[in-house]
Design a protein around this motif. Structure first.
Motif, short mmCIF file in Angstrom:
data_model
loop_
_atom_site.label_atom_id
_atom_site.label_comp_id
_atom_site.label_asym_id
_atom_site.label_seq_id
_atom_site.Cartn_x
_atom_site.Cartn_y
_atom_site.Cartn_z
N THR A 103 0.85 -1.18 0.00
CA THR A 103 0.00 0.00 0.00
C THR A 103 0.89 1.24 0.00
O THR A 103 2.09 1.17 0.30
N LEU A 104 0.30 2.36 -0.33
CA LEU A 104 1.06 3.58 -0.52
C LEU A 104 0.28 4.74 0.08
O LEU A 104 -0.91 4.89 -0.21
N GLU A 105 0.94 5.53 0.91
CA GLU A 105 0.26 6.67 1.52
C GLU A 105 1.07 7.94 1.30
O GLU A 105 2.22 8.04 1.71
N LEU A 106 0.45 8.91 0.62
CA LEU A 106 1.04 10.22 0.41
C LEU A 106 0.41 11.24 1.34
O LEU A 106 -0.69 11.02 1.86
N PRO A 107 1.07 12.38 1.55
CA PRO A 107 0.47 13.43 2.38
C PRO A 107 -0.83 13.95 1.77
O PRO A 107 -1.08 13.79 0.57
N GLU A 108 -1.64 14.57 2.60
CA GLU A 108 -2.90 15.13 2.15
C GLU A 108 -2.69 16.09 0.97
O GLU A 108 -1.79 16.92 0.98
N GLY A 109 -3.51 15.94 -0.05
CA GLY A 109 -3.48 16.84 -1.19
C GLY A 109 -2.57 16.40 -2.33
O GLY A 109 -2.31 17.18 -3.25
N TRP A 110 -2.12 15.13 -2.30
CA TRP A 110 -1.20 14.65 -3.33
C TRP A 110 -1.75 13.42 -4.05
O TRP A 110 -2.26 12.50 -3.43
N TRP A 111 -1.61 13.45 -5.39
CA TRP A 111 -1.83 12.28 -6.22
C TRP A 111 -0.51 11.52 -6.38
O TRP A 111 0.57 12.06 -6.12
N MET A 112 -0.62 10.30 -6.90
CA MET A 112 0.54 9.61 -7.44
C MET A 112 0.24 9.26 -8.89
O MET A 112 -0.76 8.61 -9.18
N LEU A 113 1.09 9.75 -9.78
CA LEU A 113 0.98 9.44 -11.20
C LEU A 113 1.82 8.19 -11.47
O LEU A 113 3.03 8.19 -11.24
N PHE A 114 1.18 7.12 -11.94
CA PHE A 114 1.86 5.88 -12.27
C PHE A 114 1.94 5.74 -13.78
O PHE A 114 0.97 5.99 -14.49
N SER A 115 3.10 5.30 -14.28
CA SER A 115 3.25 5.09 -15.71
C SER A 115 4.38 4.11 -15.97
O SER A 115 5.00 3.59 -15.03
N HIS A 116 4.63 3.86 -17.26
CA HIS A 116 5.75 3.01 -17.64
C HIS A 116 7.04 3.65 -17.15
O HIS A 116 7.19 4.88 -17.16
N ASP A 145 -5.52 8.92 -6.22
CA ASP A 145 -5.57 9.78 -5.04
C ASP A 145 -4.92 9.02 -3.87
O ASP A 145 -5.59 8.45 -3.01
N ALA A 146 -3.61 9.05 -3.85
CA ALA A 146 -2.86 8.21 -2.91
C ALA A 146 -2.91 8.72 -1.47
O ALA A 146 -2.43 8.02 -0.57
N ASP A 147 -3.43 9.92 -1.26
CA ASP A 147 -3.63 10.37 0.12
C ASP A 147 -4.90 9.77 0.71
O ASP A 147 -5.03 9.64 1.94
N GLY A 197 -5.54 0.43 0.24
CA GLY A 197 -5.72 -0.52 -0.86
C GLY A 197 -4.46 -0.60 -1.70
O GLY A 197 -3.57 0.26 -1.63
N LEU A 198 -4.37 -1.66 -2.50
CA LEU A 198 -3.21 -1.86 -3.37
C LEU A 198 -3.45 -1.20 -4.72
O LEU A 198 -4.58 -1.01 -5.15
N VAL A 199 -2.36 -0.84 -5.39
CA VAL A 199 -2.41 -0.33 -6.77
C VAL A 199 -1.65 -1.32 -7.64
O VAL A 199 -0.46 -1.58 -7.41
N HIS A 200 -2.33 -1.89 -8.64
CA HIS A 200 -1.70 -2.80 -9.57
C HIS A 200 -1.48 -2.09 -10.90
O HIS A 200 -2.02 -1.00 -11.15
#
Length: 234
Positions: free
Chosen positions: A125-138, A155-157, A162-165
Motif C-alpha cells: 500500500t502507498l500513503e502520500l500526504p494530504e493533497g497529493w496524487w501519485m501518477l503511475f506510468s511506464h 488519489d494516494a492520500d 488498498g493496493l495499486v496494480h
C-alpha cells in the motif's frame, strides 16, 4: 516528503520493496557514449542523451515499483515459480502477475483484438500526504522492456489502505527469456492535487532580455542547463 509503504505482516522480507528511482539508471545508459559522430552531420561530434539532464532526471525521479518474482516467457506463455505463503488477512492474489481480459482493453491504441493485458501485481500500500496524487506510468525512457505499462493517476492520500496494480500491454511477442524479480514495471511521481491556471502573454522587456541571453549562452556554453539552472538533487 515522506511516503509510507506497507505490506502484510510477514511479507516484508518476501516481496521486493519499491525503491527510489534516484541512482538506478539501467546499464544501457551507463555504457552508452556521452558523445558520438553523426553521419547526418558529416561526421561532426554530437552529444547523446547521456548528457541531457531532463532525460536522465525523469528516469531518476519518484519511485520504481518492481516485478515481484522471476517471470519466464517462452512461446508467448508467461510462467513463474514463486510460492508466496498465504496470509490469514490476505484478500488478493499471491501471483506476481494477473490478466485483464481482452474486452477490458478494447479500443486502447496498441491493444490488438483479442489480446490480454498483463497486470503486474503489487503487494504494497502507498500513503502520500494530504493533497497529493501519485501518477503511475511506464518506467521513464525504458523502451527496452517488452511491455508498456499504462498510465494512471491515483488519489494516494485517500487510497492508502488498498493496493495499486499496474496493467500493461505486452509489446514484444518475440521476447523469450526471464524477467528478473525487481525489474521495474511502473514508476510513480507525486503530483500536487491543485487546480491549474494558464496565463498567456508576450514577454516584457526584461523577460525578452533574459530569454535572449539564455539562447546566446546555449551556443557558447555546452551543458548550460546542468551547470546553471538544474536544481540540486538530494
Amino acid at each position: 516528503m515522506k511516503i509510507r509503504l506497507s505490506c502484510l505482516p510477514g511479507y516484508e522480507t518476501l516481496v521486493p520493496k519499491p525503491r527510489l528511482a534516484a541512482g538506478t539508471l539501467p546499464d544501457w545508459v551507463k555504457t552508452m557514449p556521452a558523445k558520438t559522430e553523426s553521419a547526418v552531420l558529416a561526421g561532426a561530434e554530437v552529444r547523446t542523451v547521456k548528457q541531457c539532464p531532463p532525460f536522465l532526471d525523469a528516469m531518476q525521479a519518484g519511485i520504481l515499483f518492481p516485478l515481484a518474482a522471476d517471470l519466464t516467457v517462452e512461446n508467448g506463455e508467461l510462467s513463474w515459480d514463486w510460492d508466496l505463503p498465504a496470509h490469514p488477512q490476505g484478500r488478493t492474489s499471491r501471483s506476481p502477475i494477473g490478466v485483464h481480459v481482452p474486452e477490458q482493453g478494447r479500443g486502447v491504441p496498441g491493444v490488438e483484438d483479442g489480446q490480454f493485458l498483463v497486470k503486474f501485481n503489487s503487494f504494497w500500500t502507498l500513503e502520500l500526504p494530504e493533497g497529493w496524487w501519485m501518477l503511475f506510468s511506464h518506467p521513464a525512457n525504458r523502451g527496452e522492456l517488452p511491455f508498456r505499462t499504462l498510465t494512471g493517476l491515483v488519489d494516494a492520500d485517500q487510497w492508502r489502505d488498498g493496493l495499486v496494480h499496474f496493467p500493461a500491454i505486452w509489446t514484444d511477442p518475440q521476447f523469450s527469456g526471464t524477467l528478473a524479480a525487481g525489474t521495474p514495471v511502473a514508476q510513480g511521481w507525486p503530483v500536487p492535487r491543485e487546480a491549474l491556471e494558464l496565463e498567456f502573454g508576450p514577454m516584457d522587456e526584461a523577460a525578452l532580455t533574459r530569454h535572449t541571453q539564455v539562447q546566446d549562452a546555449l551556443q557558447d556554453e555546452p551543458g548550460l542547463y546542468r551547470k546553471s539552472y538544474r536544481a540540486k538533487r538530494s
